[in-house]
Design a protein around this motif. Structure first.
Motif, PDB file in Angstrom:
ATOM      1  N   ILE A   4      -8.414  33.145  11.636  1.00  9.83           N
ATOM      2  CA  ILE A   4      -8.750  33.346  10.225  1.00  9.83           C
ATOM      3  C   ILE A   4     -10.261  33.323  10.031  1.00  9.83           C
ATOM      4  CG2 ILE A   4      -8.524  30.904   9.589  1.00  9.83           C
ATOM      5  CD1 ILE A   4      -7.325  32.071   6.877  1.00  9.83           C
ATOM      6  N   PHE A   5     -10.960  32.545  10.833  1.00 11.28           N
ATOM      7  CA  PHE A   5     -12.411  32.488  10.679  1.00 11.28           C
ATOM      8  C   PHE A   5     -13.070  33.802  11.086  1.00 11.28           C
ATOM      9  CE2 PHE A   5     -11.138  28.032  11.001  1.00 11.28           C
ATOM     10  CZ  PHE A   5     -11.661  27.560   9.800  1.00 11.28           C
ATOM     11  N   ASP A   6     -12.547  34.457  12.095  1.00  9.49           N
ATOM     12  CA  ASP A   6     -13.063  35.779  12.473  1.00  9.49           C
ATOM     13  C   ASP A   6     -12.833  36.771  11.335  1.00  9.49           C
ATOM     14  OD1 ASP A   6     -13.821  34.971  15.126  1.00  9.49           O
ATOM     15  OD2 ASP A   6     -11.690  35.060  15.656  1.00  9.49           O
ATOM     16  N   PHE A   7     -11.643  36.708  10.766  1.00 10.48           N
ATOM     17  CA  PHE A   7     -11.332  37.579   9.634  1.00 10.48           C
ATOM     18  C   PHE A   7     -12.248  37.269   8.450  1.00 10.48           C
ATOM     19  CE2 PHE A   7      -8.885  38.167   5.661  1.00 10.48           C
ATOM     20  CZ  PHE A   7      -8.863  39.554   5.658  1.00 10.48           C
ATOM     21  N   LEU A  19     -11.685  42.917  -0.499  1.00  7.19           N
ATOM     22  CA  LEU A  19     -11.229  42.222  -1.696  1.00  7.19           C
ATOM     23  C   LEU A  19     -11.217  43.082  -2.944  1.00  7.19           C
ATOM     24  CD1 LEU A  19     -13.302  38.964  -1.122  1.00  7.19           C
ATOM     25  CD2 LEU A  19     -10.929  39.412  -0.437  1.00  7.19           C
ATOM     26  N   GLY A  20     -11.833  44.259  -2.858  1.00 10.37           N
ATOM     27  CA  GLY A  20     -12.006  45.033  -4.078  1.00 10.37           C
ATOM     28  C   GLY A  20     -13.142  44.426  -4.885  1.00 10.37           C
ATOM     29  N   GLN A  29     -13.761  38.441  -6.827  1.00 12.59           N
ATOM     30  CA  GLN A  29     -13.649  38.518  -5.378  1.00 12.59           C
ATOM     31  C   GLN A  29     -13.089  37.221  -4.803  1.00 12.59           C
ATOM     32  OE1 GLN A  29     -17.610  39.761  -4.139  1.00 12.59           O
ATOM     33  NE2 GLN A  29     -16.903  41.866  -3.890  1.00 12.59           N
ATOM     34  N   LEU A  30     -13.555  36.093  -5.303  1.00  8.11           N
ATOM     35  CA  LEU A  30     -13.047  34.814  -4.811  1.00  8.11           C
ATOM     36  C   LEU A  30     -11.570  34.639  -5.162  1.00  8.11           C
ATOM     37  CD1 LEU A  30     -16.096  32.477  -5.483  1.00  8.11           C
ATOM     38  CD2 LEU A  30     -15.103  33.023  -3.252  1.00  8.11           C
ATOM     39  N   GLU A  34      -8.413  34.301  -2.459  1.00  7.84           N
ATOM     40  CA  GLU A  34      -7.392  33.258  -2.415  1.00  7.84           C
ATOM     41  C   GLU A  34      -6.025  33.849  -2.081  1.00  7.84           C
ATOM     42  OE1 GLU A  34      -6.517  29.043  -4.087  1.00  7.84           O
ATOM     43  OE2 GLU A  34      -7.578  30.346  -5.477  1.00  7.84           O
ATOM     44  N   PHE A  35      -5.706  34.980  -2.682  1.00  9.22           N
ATOM     45  CA  PHE A  35      -4.421  35.629  -2.394  1.00  9.22           C
ATOM     46  C   PHE A  35      -4.378  36.191  -0.975  1.00  9.22           C
ATOM     47  CE2 PHE A  35      -4.364  35.658  -7.046  1.00  9.22           C
ATOM     48  CZ  PHE A  35      -3.140  35.039  -7.253  1.00  9.22           C
ATOM     49  N   VAL A  36      -5.484  36.720  -0.515  1.00 12.25           N
ATOM     50  CA  VAL A  36      -5.548  37.224   0.855  1.00 12.25           C
ATOM     51  C   VAL A  36      -5.314  36.083   1.846  1.00 12.25           C
ATOM     52  CG1 VAL A  36      -7.094  38.227   2.599  1.00 12.25           C
ATOM     53  CG2 VAL A  36      -7.005  39.199   0.288  1.00 12.25           C
ATOM     54  N   ILE A  37      -5.943  34.944   1.592  1.00 14.93           N
ATOM     55  CA  ILE A  37      -5.769  33.783   2.469  1.00 14.93           C
ATOM     56  C   ILE A  37      -4.322  33.314   2.461  1.00 14.93           C
ATOM     57  CG2 ILE A  37      -6.351  31.328   2.723  1.00 14.93           C
ATOM     58  CD1 ILE A  37      -9.241  32.124   1.867  1.00 14.93           C
ATOM     59  N   MET A  38      -3.694  33.303   1.284  1.00 14.37           N
ATOM     60  CA  MET A  38      -2.284  32.896   1.223  1.00 14.37           C
ATOM     61  C   MET A  38      -1.410  33.857   2.024  1.00 14.37           C
ATOM     62  SD  MET A  38      -1.592  31.282  -2.543  1.00 14.37           S
ATOM     63  CE  MET A  38      -2.636  32.277  -3.582  1.00 14.37           C
ATOM     64  N   GLY A  39      -1.680  35.142   1.929  1.00 16.28           N
ATOM     65  CA  GLY A  39      -0.926  36.124   2.706  1.00 16.28           C
ATOM     66  C   GLY A  39      -1.144  35.957   4.195  1.00 16.28           C
TER      67      GLY A  39
END
Length: 108
Positions: A4-7, A19-20, A29-30, A34-39
Motif C-alpha cells: 500500500i505504501f508503494d501505491f 483520485l480525480g 482528494q483526501l 479514504e475510499f480508495v484505501i478502504m477498497g
C-alpha cells in the motif's frame, strides 16, 4: 511485491490521476483517497495478500491517536482535516504522517 505504501507514493505524485479532482481541491482528494484505501484494504483481505498492515485505515488511525492524541471518530483522514483547517496544509501533513507511519512499521 508492492505494498500500500508503494501505491500511496504513486498517489502522492499524481493525485488527480488516481483520485480525480484538481490539486486545488485537496479536501475532495483526501476524501476520495479514504475510499480508495478502504477498497485496497478489502482487496488485500479478500485475496489474503501479505502487506505491512492488513487494515491501513485502522492501524494508521491508531498510530495517529497514540502519537498525537487525536480522536479517530472520523477516521485518520478526517482527523487530519479537523486538525489542520488549511486544506493544502492538511494534504502535506497527511503525507508526512503516512511516511512516519511506514517508518514506524519498518522499525518493528
Amino acid at each position: 511485491m508492492t505494498s500500500i505504501f508503494d501505491f500511496l507514493r504513486q498517489v502522492e505524485q499524481r493525485p488527480s490521476m488516481y483520485l480525480g479532482y484538481m490539486n486545488n481541491q485537496r479536501e475532495e482528494q483526501l476524501s476520495s483517497l479514504e475510499f480508495v484505501i478502504m477498497g485496497y484494504t478489502c482487496a488485500i483481505q479478500q485475496h489474503q495478500l501479505v502487506e505491512p498492515t492488513l487494515n491501513f485505515r485502522e492501524d494508521f488511525g491508531n498510530f495517529l491517536r497514540q502519537k498525537y492524541g487525536w480522536s479517530m471518530s472520523t477516521g485518520p483522514i478526517g482527523a487530519v482535516l479537523r486538525e489542520y483547517s488549511d486544506k493544502e496544509t492538511s494534504w502535506k501533513v497527511f503525507w508526512t504522517h503516512v511516511w512516519e507511519f511506514e517508518r514506524s512499521l519498518m522499525a518493528h
